[in-house]
Design an enzyme around this catalytic site. Structure first.
Site, PDB file in Angstrom:
ATOM      1  N   ASP A   1       0.884  -1.158   0.000  1.00 47.41           N
ATOM      2  CA  ASP A   1       0.000   0.000   0.000  1.00 47.41           C
ATOM      3  C   ASP A   1       0.926   1.214   0.000  1.00 47.41           C
ATOM      4  O   ASP A   1       2.001   1.155  -0.583  1.00 47.41           O
ATOM      5  CB  ASP A   1      -0.937  -0.034   1.211  1.00 47.41           C
ATOM      6  N   ASP A   2       0.575   2.293   0.674  1.00 53.31           N
ATOM      7  CA  ASP A   2       1.432   3.481   0.680  1.00 53.31           C
ATOM      8  C   ASP A   2       2.647   3.265   1.579  1.00 53.31           C
ATOM      9  O   ASP A   2       2.507   2.759   2.695  1.00 53.31           O
ATOM     10  CB  ASP A   2       0.655   4.697   1.179  1.00 53.31           C
TER      11      ASP A   2
END
Length: 90
Positions: free
Chosen positions: A35-36
């Site tokens: 994800d981030d």
């Protein structure tokens, strides 16, 4: 240091999420996430406002490596308190 990456394809595996915080320094770091790598936040919807709308500010990010991830550095998606004074370099 140790590195414990998530199983590849795992959802919602942000690396570092400063949320409603001030005076943060993140440097010389390595991320392998799904994800981030870094997701700067400041409260979620009404919960963010109910807590006084605490912002995230004075955040410095430098010299990070993102091997893989959904996003390198993201600001927002949960930011009822607002975000200001973010410096990203190298």
């Amino acid at each position: 240091g140790s590195l414990f990456p998530p199983v590849r394809g795992s959802p919602n595996t942000d690396g570092f999420d400063p949320d409603s915080t001030s005076d943060v320094l993140l440097e010389d770091s390595y991320f392998a996430v799904d994800d981030d790598a870094v997701a700067i936040k400041a409260g979620w919807d009404c919960a963010g406002f109910a807590g006084g709308g605490t912002p995230s500010n004075n955040i410095t990010i430098r010299n990070i490596t993102v091997w893989h991830g959904g996003g390198g550095i993201s600001i927002g998606s949960e930011m009822s308190g607002g975000v200001s004074n973010v410096l990203v370099e190298d």
